[in-house]
Design a protein around this motif. Structure first.
Motif, PDB file in Angstrom:
ATOM      1  N   UNK A  78      -5.837 -24.922 -22.123  1.00 62.22           N
ATOM      2  CA  UNK A  78      -5.439 -26.004 -22.990  1.00 62.22           C
ATOM      3  C   UNK A  78      -4.496 -26.951 -22.351  1.00 62.22           C
ATOM      4  N   UNK A  79      -3.976 -27.992 -23.024  1.00 61.86           N
ATOM      5  CA  UNK A  79      -3.222 -29.157 -22.415  1.00 61.86           C
ATOM      6  C   UNK A  79      -2.206 -29.264 -23.327  1.00 61.86           C
ATOM      7  N   UNK A  80      -0.729 -29.252 -22.805  1.00 64.17           N
ATOM      8  CA  UNK A  80       0.222 -29.528 -23.504  1.00 64.17           C
ATOM      9  C   UNK A  80       0.652 -31.344 -23.041  1.00 64.17           C
ATOM     10  N   UNK A  81       0.748 -32.102 -24.243  1.00 68.89           N
ATOM     11  CA  UNK A  81       1.111 -33.366 -24.087  1.00 68.89           C
ATOM     12  C   UNK A  81       2.582 -33.744 -24.663  1.00 68.89           C
ATOM     13  N   UNK A  82       3.334 -34.306 -24.030  1.00 64.18           N
ATOM     14  CA  UNK A  82       4.861 -34.429 -24.603  1.00 64.18           C
ATOM     15  C   UNK A  82       4.986 -36.023 -24.577  1.00 64.18           C
ATOM     16  N   UNK A  83       5.275 -36.702 -25.848  1.00 68.56           N
ATOM     17  CA  UNK A  83       5.509 -38.084 -26.091  1.00 68.56           C
ATOM     18  C   UNK A  83       6.679 -38.589 -25.519  1.00 68.56           C
ATOM     19  N   UNK A  84       6.801 -39.877 -25.305  1.00 71.92           N
ATOM     20  CA  UNK A  84       8.018 -40.381 -24.767  1.00 71.92           C
ATOM     21  C   UNK A  84       9.373 -39.960 -25.391  1.00 71.92           C
ATOM     22  N   UNK A  85       9.110 -39.505 -26.588  1.00 73.40           N
ATOM     23  CA  UNK A  85      10.385 -39.061 -27.417  1.00 73.40           C
ATOM     24  C   UNK A  85      10.606 -37.725 -27.629  1.00 73.40           C
ATOM     25  N   UNK A  86       9.706 -37.162 -26.520  1.00 77.68           N
ATOM     26  CA  UNK A  86       9.796 -35.622 -26.381  1.00 77.68           C
ATOM     27  C   UNK A  86       9.226 -34.654 -27.190  1.00 77.68           C
ATOM     28  N   UNK A  87       8.355 -35.154 -28.031  1.00 72.65           N
ATOM     29  CA  UNK A  87       7.793 -34.152 -29.056  1.00 72.65           C
ATOM     30  C   UNK A  87       6.375 -33.538 -28.096  1.00 72.65           C
ATOM     31  N   UNK A  88       6.322 -32.276 -28.432  1.00 73.31           N
ATOM     32  CA  UNK A  88       5.435 -31.770 -27.582  1.00 73.31           C
ATOM     33  C   UNK A  88       4.318 -31.394 -28.361  1.00 73.31           C
ATOM     34  N   UNK A  89       3.240 -31.213 -27.776  1.00 70.15           N
ATOM     35  CA  UNK A  89       1.741 -30.740 -28.559  1.00 70.15           C
ATOM     36  C   UNK A  89       1.240 -30.113 -27.675  1.00 70.15           C
ATOM     37  N   UNK A  90       0.679 -28.901 -28.414  1.00 73.46           N
ATOM     38  CA  UNK A  90      -0.025 -27.976 -27.385  1.00 73.46           C
ATOM     39  C   UNK A  90      -1.753 -28.203 -27.987  1.00 73.46           C
ATOM     40  N   UNK A  91      -2.470 -28.506 -27.223  1.00 69.25           N
ATOM     41  CA  UNK A  91      -3.823 -28.615 -27.802  1.00 69.25           C
ATOM     42  C   UNK A  91      -4.720 -27.628 -26.885  1.00 69.25           C
ATOM     43  N   UNK A  92      -5.334 -26.495 -27.454  1.00 74.93           N
ATOM     44  CA  UNK A  92      -6.204 -25.669 -26.763  1.00 74.93           C
ATOM     45  C   UNK A  92      -7.535 -26.324 -26.553  1.00 74.93           C
ATOM     46  N   UNK A 248       6.964 -43.059  -5.663  1.00 72.85           N
ATOM     47  CA  UNK A 248       7.440 -41.703  -4.909  1.00 72.85           C
ATOM     48  C   UNK A 248       9.045 -41.620  -5.596  1.00 72.85           C
ATOM     49  N   UNK A 249       9.576 -43.052  -5.591  1.00 71.53           N
ATOM     50  CA  UNK A 249      11.261 -42.918  -6.128  1.00 71.53           C
ATOM     51  C   UNK A 249      11.190 -42.570  -7.709  1.00 71.53           C
ATOM     52  N   UNK A 250      10.278 -43.100  -8.397  1.00 77.51           N
ATOM     53  CA  UNK A 250      10.052 -42.662  -9.933  1.00 77.51           C
ATOM     54  C   UNK A 250       9.910 -41.106  -9.975  1.00 77.51           C
ATOM     55  N   UNK A 251       9.033 -40.609  -9.262  1.00 80.41           N
ATOM     56  CA  UNK A 251       8.525 -39.381  -9.223  1.00 80.41           C
ATOM     57  C   UNK A 251      10.063 -38.291  -9.006  1.00 80.41           C
ATOM     58  N   UNK A 252      10.720 -38.675  -7.879  1.00 81.97           N
ATOM     59  CA  UNK A 252      12.006 -37.983  -7.380  1.00 81.97           C
ATOM     60  C   UNK A 252      12.965 -38.291  -8.543  1.00 81.97           C
ATOM     61  N   UNK A 253      13.051 -39.361  -9.158  1.00 79.62           N
ATOM     62  CA  UNK A 253      14.008 -39.527 -10.174  1.00 79.62           C
ATOM     63  C   UNK A 253      13.740 -38.627 -11.667  1.00 79.62           C
ATOM     64  N   UNK A 254      12.520 -38.541 -11.964  1.00 80.33           N
ATOM     65  CA  UNK A 254      12.117 -37.708 -12.983  1.00 80.33           C
ATOM     66  C   UNK A 254      12.537 -36.196 -12.692  1.00 80.33           C
ATOM     67  N   UNK A 255      12.253 -35.737 -11.677  1.00 79.98           N
ATOM     68  CA  UNK A 255      12.480 -34.301 -11.099  1.00 79.98           C
ATOM     69  C   UNK A 255      13.955 -34.153 -11.071  1.00 79.98           C
ATOM     70  N   UNK A 256      14.699 -35.189 -10.634  1.00 81.20           N
ATOM     71  CA  UNK A 256      16.305 -34.882 -10.568  1.00 81.20           C
ATOM     72  C   UNK A 256      16.875 -35.354 -11.813  1.00 81.20           C
ATOM     73  N   UNK A 257      16.377 -36.211 -12.869  1.00 81.27           N
ATOM     74  CA  UNK A 257      17.443 -36.878 -13.772  1.00 81.27           C
ATOM     75  C   UNK A 257      16.741 -36.766 -15.159  1.00 81.27           C
ATOM     76  N   UNK A 258      15.485 -36.618 -15.227  1.00 81.28           N
ATOM     77  CA  UNK A 258      14.860 -36.578 -16.492  1.00 81.28           C
ATOM     78  C   UNK A 258      15.629 -35.490 -17.491  1.00 81.28           C
ATOM     79  N   UNK A 259      16.033 -36.177 -18.781  1.00 83.61           N
ATOM     80  CA  UNK A 259      16.756 -35.114 -19.693  1.00 83.61           C
ATOM     81  C   UNK A 259      16.274 -33.862 -19.985  1.00 83.61           C
ATOM     82  N   UNK A 260      14.912 -33.715 -20.012  1.00 86.88           N
ATOM     83  CA  UNK A 260      14.454 -32.288 -20.298  1.00 86.88           C
ATOM     84  C   UNK A 260      13.618 -31.814 -18.893  1.00 86.88           C
TER      85      UNK A 260
END
Ligand SMILES: Cc1cc2nc3c(=O)[nH]c(=O)nc-3n(C[C@H](O)[C@H](O)[C@H](O)COP(=O)(O)OP(=O)(O)OC[C@H]3O[C@@H](n4cnc5c(N)ncnc54)[C@H](O)[C@@H]3O)c2cc1C
Length: 415
Positions: A78-92, A248-260
């Motif tokens: 299945x796929x897990x989607x997470x919305x911009x506000x962090x809501x997670x949805x699992x869809x098998x 590339x920079x946006x990717x590394x920023x997410x990996x280093x700084x994204x709140x979740x």
């Protein structure tokens, strides 16, 4: 010089798929690739049920062996989607599903492994003449069909019909078929391999994270065997240009700084270079055949505009092209008019899902709408079930492009 009825340029899933299908139809071909296999291809490595179904149809034993090779692939349910506000949805992919009793509907397998498995099968097929390590640079229209050659001219193939499957940067597609890059129907993406992203999804779903800063693109984490994951970020090319996004920079920023997400990467290690490549999307209908040729996979701009799925679509186009080639040989007709049937069949198989994916992709431009959809889905189990059924029920999926479907859905949700 090699002489053949059918020459295929490019041995990725599109070209190798076409060659294998031709072999099953008893039609010889010459398949050429600039790379020597095993070779890598920058990709998310997610292999959909579509590709699995086609391979199963071609050779059930091949698929059985692939399923058993758990060191080369992870089964995906299945796929897990997470919305911009962090809501997670699992869809098998199936609802309900039983991991013990049923085969996984999808997979994640490094392209280094998956494409090589296809090539091993190609090498076992005596009607395919596979020429690797040869880059085709010249295409010349001749009365008998095509004369194609490498830069030196030392390698030459004369063919009646050309199947072009040389990927997203296809020279033929641009120069001979006139398919220009259109930034609104093209995406850029970067990916790297990580080890120990923690915690992994408990059910090993693939994860798509919609993040406001890179909207309407998404950040992905796809599980691989032995604690590895394919991690990436993709965004439509017109947004990349307009907002001057450095992926590339946006990717590394997410990996280093994204709140979740950053917490999940705290103990992880990046095990490869971060590499990028283009995705020609199928959201704009384009001609994919002409006098004496057909364009397959990325060369024909056939990537799903929402999910970025291109492996299954490339294989589908390869199978359809092989069947069309059979008809051409039977009739002795390789004209543009006769080959139009290829465009029609590809549109029949992939057209409605491309249309739907494009609509959804445009809806996801609005973070508030993505958040709202995610909230609705988490609150209504029947909605998860409905979306889940859409993975396999094509008739149900077609309803999604009908505005009345949405009106009824919203009325039901607001009740
Ligand atoms: C970052 C990223 C992530 C992606 N993630 C996914 C995903 O998770 N799932 C998914 O389904 N799709 C994904 N895609 C899309 C997918 O990678 C492609 O759609 C798929 O590889 C298309 O297959 P193809 O056979 O058309 O082309 P390719 O796989 O690109 O194969 C083309 C082949 O042609 C050869 N070639 C090129 N030029 C020449 C030449 N001149 N002469 C001879 N040979 C040549 C190349 O060596 C190559 O082997 C992703 C793409 C990117 C960029």
């Amino acid at each position: 010089m090699l002489q053949t009825d059918i020459a295929i340029v490019g041995a990725g899933p599109g070209g190798a798929g076409a060659a294998l299908k031709l072999h099953s139809l008893g039609i010889p071909c010459v398949l050429i690739d600039q790379a020597v296999f095993p070779r890598d291809k920058i990709c998310g490595d997610a292999i959909s049920g579509k590709a699995a179904t086609l391979l199963n149809r071609l050779d059930p034993e091949f698929m059985d062996r692939f399923r058993e090779s758990t060191d080369r692939q992870t089964g995906v349910w299945g796929i897990q989607f997470s919305a911009p506000n962090g809501t997670m949805v699992d869809i098998p992919f199936k609802f309900p599903y039983d991991k013990e009793q049923e085969p996984a509907p999808g997979f994640v397998s490094r392209r280094m492994d998956f494409d090589h498995l296809l090539i091993e099968k190609v090498l076992r097929s005596d009607s395919i003449s596979f020429q690797q390590g040869i880059r085709i640079d010249r295409y010349e229209r001749i009365p008998e069909g095509w004369l194609i050659s490498d830069e030196t001219g030392n390698f030459q193939v004369r063919a009646r019909l050309l199947l072009v499957a040389d990927g997203a940067n296809s020279q033929f597609s641009r120069k001979h078929a006139g398919l220009e890059k259109d930034l609104r129907h093209h995406a850029g993406a970067v990916r790297a391999y990580f080890k120990n992203v923690h915690p992994p999804h408990p059910e090993q779903f693939i994860e798509l994270h919609f993040i406001k800063e890179v909207n309407p693109g998404y950040f992905w984490i796809f599980p691989l065997p032995n604690g590895y994951a394919n991690v990436g970020l993709g965004l439509r090319s017109d947004y990349i240009k307009k907002r001057k996004v450095n992926l590339r920079e946006a990717f590394l920023q997410i990996v280093k700084e994204h709140p979740i997400l950053a917490q999940r990467f705290a103990g992880a290690t990046m095990e490869s270079r971060l590499e990028g490549y283009g995705l020609p999307l199928g959201s704009r209908l384009r001609p994919i055949s002409g006098d004496g040729y057909m364009l397959l996979g990325d060369a024909g701009h056939l990537i799903d505009p929402l999910t970025g799925e291109g492996i299954g679509n490339a294989m589908y186009s390869g199978f359809i092209a092989a069947e069309q080639a059979q008809k051409c040989l039977e009739k002795g007709d390789f004209s543009a008019g006769f080959l139009k049937d290829y465009d029609k069949r590809v549109a029949r198989v992939l057209g409605s899902e491309m249309k739907l994916s494009y609509q959804l992709q445009r809806m996801l431009r609005y973070p508030w709408l993505t958040n709202l959809l995610a909230r609705w889905i988490t609150r209504h189990r029947w909605l998860i079930e409905l979306i889940s059924r859409m993975y396999t029920d094509m008739e149900l999926r077609k309803q999604l492009v009908n505005p009345m479907f949405w009106v009824k859905l919203v009325i039901k949700l607001l009740r």
